[in-house]
Design a protein around this motif. Structure first.
Motif, mmCIF file in Angstrom:
data_model
loop_
_atom_site.group_PDB
_atom_site.id
_atom_site.type_symbol
_atom_site.label_atom_id
_atom_site.label_comp_id
_atom_site.label_asym_id
_atom_site.label_seq_id
_atom_site.Cartn_x
_atom_site.Cartn_y
_atom_site.Cartn_z
ATOM 1 N N PHE A 111 0.840 -1.188 0.000
ATOM 2 C CA PHE A 111 0.000 0.000 0.000
ATOM 3 C C PHE A 111 0.886 1.252 0.000
ATOM 4 N N PRO A 112 0.343 2.388 -0.420
ATOM 5 C CA PRO A 112 1.119 3.632 -0.385
ATOM 6 C C PRO A 112 1.609 3.961 1.022
ATOM 7 N N ASP A 113 2.634 4.801 1.083
ATOM 8 C CA ASP A 113 3.300 5.129 2.350
ATOM 9 C C ASP A 113 2.342 5.551 3.458
ATOM 10 N N HIS A 114 1.382 6.419 3.137
ATOM 11 C CA HIS A 114 0.530 6.969 4.185
ATOM 12 C C HIS A 114 -0.358 5.898 4.821
ATOM 13 N N ILE A 115 -0.493 4.753 4.146
ATOM 14 C CA ILE A 115 -1.282 3.652 4.703
ATOM 15 C C ILE A 115 -0.385 2.628 5.383
ATOM 16 N N VAL A 116 0.681 2.215 4.709
ATOM 17 C CA VAL A 116 1.529 1.159 5.264
ATOM 18 C C VAL A 116 2.309 1.643 6.480
ATOM 19 N N SER A 117 2.408 2.959 6.650
ATOM 20 C CA SER A 117 3.107 3.510 7.817
ATOM 21 C C SER A 117 2.198 3.649 9.032
ATOM 22 N N ASP A 118 0.913 3.386 8.861
ATOM 23 C CA ASP A 118 -0.073 3.554 9.936
ATOM 24 C C ASP A 118 -0.759 2.210 10.184
ATOM 25 N N PRO A 119 -0.499 1.561 11.324
ATOM 26 C CA PRO A 119 -1.064 0.230 11.566
ATOM 27 C C PRO A 119 -2.589 0.183 11.477
ATOM 28 N N VAL A 120 -3.273 1.215 11.921
ATOM 29 C CA VAL A 120 -4.736 1.210 11.888
ATOM 30 C C VAL A 120 -5.225 1.323 10.442
ATOM 31 N N ARG A 121 -4.655 2.250 9.692
ATOM 32 C CA ARG A 121 -5.042 2.397 8.288
ATOM 33 C C ARG A 121 -4.707 1.131 7.501
ATOM 34 N N TYR A 122 -3.535 0.545 7.797
ATOM 35 C CA TYR A 122 -3.155 -0.670 7.091
ATOM 36 C C TYR A 122 -4.148 -1.784 7.373
ATOM 37 N N ARG A 123 -4.487 -1.977 8.633
ATOM 38 C CA ARG A 123 -5.429 -3.039 8.992
ATOM 39 C C ARG A 123 -6.760 -2.850 8.287
ATOM 40 N N ASP A 124 -7.260 -1.619 8.246
ATOM 41 C CA ASP A 124 -8.540 -1.355 7.597
ATOM 42 C C ASP A 124 -8.463 -1.626 6.092
ATOM 43 N N ALA A 125 -7.344 -1.235 5.470
ATOM 44 C CA ALA A 125 -7.202 -1.431 4.023
ATOM 45 C C ALA A 125 -6.993 -2.897 3.665
ATOM 46 N N ALA A 126 -6.359 -3.665 4.562
ATOM 47 C CA ALA A 126 -6.042 -5.057 4.273
ATOM 48 C C ALA A 126 -7.191 -6.005 4.563
ATOM 49 N N ALA A 180 7.796 -2.878 11.016
ATOM 50 C CA ALA A 180 7.066 -2.293 12.140
ATOM 51 C C ALA A 180 5.662 -2.888 12.262
ATOM 52 N N LEU A 181 5.043 -3.220 11.136
ATOM 53 C CA LEU A 181 3.697 -3.791 11.174
ATOM 54 C C LEU A 181 3.680 -5.183 11.799
ATOM 55 N N VAL A 182 4.693 -6.000 11.508
ATOM 56 C CA VAL A 182 4.669 -7.383 12.001
ATOM 57 C C VAL A 182 5.385 -7.559 13.335
ATOM 58 N N ALA A 183 6.195 -6.590 13.735
ATOM 59 C CA ALA A 183 7.000 -6.744 14.953
ATOM 60 C C ALA A 183 6.178 -7.140 16.182
ATOM 61 N N PRO A 184 4.987 -6.553 16.412
ATOM 62 C CA PRO A 184 4.228 -6.941 17.609
ATOM 63 C C PRO A 184 3.781 -8.406 17.604
ATOM 64 N N LYS A 185 3.726 -9.023 16.423
ATOM 65 C CA LYS A 185 3.254 -10.405 16.330
ATOM 66 C C LYS A 185 4.387 -11.420 16.239
ATOM 67 N N ALA A 186 5.584 -10.952 15.908
ATOM 68 C CA ALA A 186 6.662 -11.867 15.535
ATOM 69 C C ALA A 186 7.100 -12.782 16.670
ATOM 70 N N SER A 187 7.071 -12.293 17.909
ATOM 71 C CA SER A 187 7.541 -13.137 19.001
ATOM 72 C C SER A 187 6.678 -14.392 19.157
ATOM 73 N N SER A 188 5.387 -14.280 18.862
ATOM 74 C CA SER A 188 4.496 -15.439 18.981
ATOM 75 C C SER A 188 4.675 -16.415 17.828
ATOM 76 N N TRP A 189 5.310 -16.000 16.748
ATOM 77 C CA TRP A 189 5.512 -16.879 15.598
ATOM 78 C C TRP A 189 6.504 -17.995 15.889
ATOM 79 N N ARG A 190 7.392 -17.777 16.869
ATOM 80 C CA ARG A 190 8.390 -18.802 17.155
ATOM 81 C C ARG A 190 7.740 -20.115 17.574
ATOM 82 N N ASP A 191 6.633 -20.032 18.327
ATOM 83 C CA ASP A 191 5.942 -21.252 18.735
ATOM 84 C C ASP A 191 5.426 -22.017 17.522
#
Length: 250
Positions: A111-126, A180-191
């Motif tokens: 997505f364009p910068d203004h969306i992919v840089s904002d987790p809330v906007r990204y989530r809504d667009a995705a 930055a978008l995936v960092a909050p979830k990445a630690s749980s991916w190890r399991d």
């Protein structure tokens, strides 16, 4: 006395498998295909089963387009932005490393910068409408998402072809946003990874050790597993319509 059922064997290599029919309607740039995206931790492979098309990719090396035809096998590593393109009825068997990670959010769309840089906007667009929504509504939402991803992809492609310095800056910026978008979830991916890839690797290590020592005990764990494809309408994925296989359940 009954014997407890053995756990289902891990799908080879801890991978996953999906049947993909690439979208054949045109995006705003006139190209028919899916939503450009990358994977942050997983490698993806295409085995073309029918039809013709290509895979357009963007990496630090720039833009590349690779033709796809029946029998083609192509794969791409984390960080490779890819766009599946259908020229005629392109259908692909998709093999993903790290089964479970793509489903957990390993992919990030361009997505364009203004969306992919904002987790809330990204989530809504995705996001797509919930499962069970009318198929026409799901298709329209998938097209909107695809077209937004193409907007960012086209900008990166143009920079790659005309201004290497601007391209490097834009690509690094997108990589930073994706991380930055995936960092909050990445630690749980190890399991997830430890229950698939790491476990399969450990089993092979144990088998090789046993064989070298002349032991066959691991062969007593021989098993077969089978799963059907997903039922109902084919789901709307980033690249096209999907039939998935729940290989993690065996």
């Amino acid at each position: 006395m009954t014997t407890a059922a053995a756990p289902a064997p891990i799908f080879p290599g801890g991978t996953s498998v999906t049947r993909l029919a690439v979208y054949d309607d045109a995006a705003p740039d006139g190209v028919a295909g899916g939503t450009p995206h990358l994977h942050t931790a997983s490698t993806e492979a295409y085995v073309v089963t029918s039809g013709y098309g290509s895979i357009q990719t963007i990496s630090p090396e720039g833009f590349q387009e690779t033709a796809l035809r029946p029998g083609s096998v192509a794969w791409f590593t984390p960080g490779t932005i890819h766009r599946a393109v259908s020229h005629r009825d392109l259908e692909v068997l998709v093999i993903m490393s790290n089964a479970g990670l793509p489903e957990a959010g390993d992919a990030v769309m361009t997505f364009p910068d203004h969306i992919v840089s904002d987790p809330v906007r990204y989530r809504d667009a995705a996001s797509l409408p919930p499962a069970g929504s009318p198929e026409s509504e799901l298709l329209e939402a998938a097209r909107r998402r695809r077209d937004l991803g193409v907007e960012g992809f086209v900008a990166l492609k143009a920079a790659a072809e005309t201004d290497p310095q601007a391209f490097n800056a834009a690509l690094n910026r997108f990589y930073a946003h994706a991380t930055a978008l995936v960092a909050p979830k990445a630690s749980s991916w190890r399991d997830i990874w430890e229950s698939t890839v790491a476990k399969a690797t450990a089993q092979t290590d144990q088998a090789l050790t046993a064989l070298a020592e002349g032991r066959s005990v691991h062969l007593l764990e021989a098993a077969l597993a089978e799963v059907p494809p997903s039922s109902g309408i084919r789901s709307f994925g980033m690249c096209g319509r999907l039939r998935t296989y729940n290989v993690q359940a065996g």
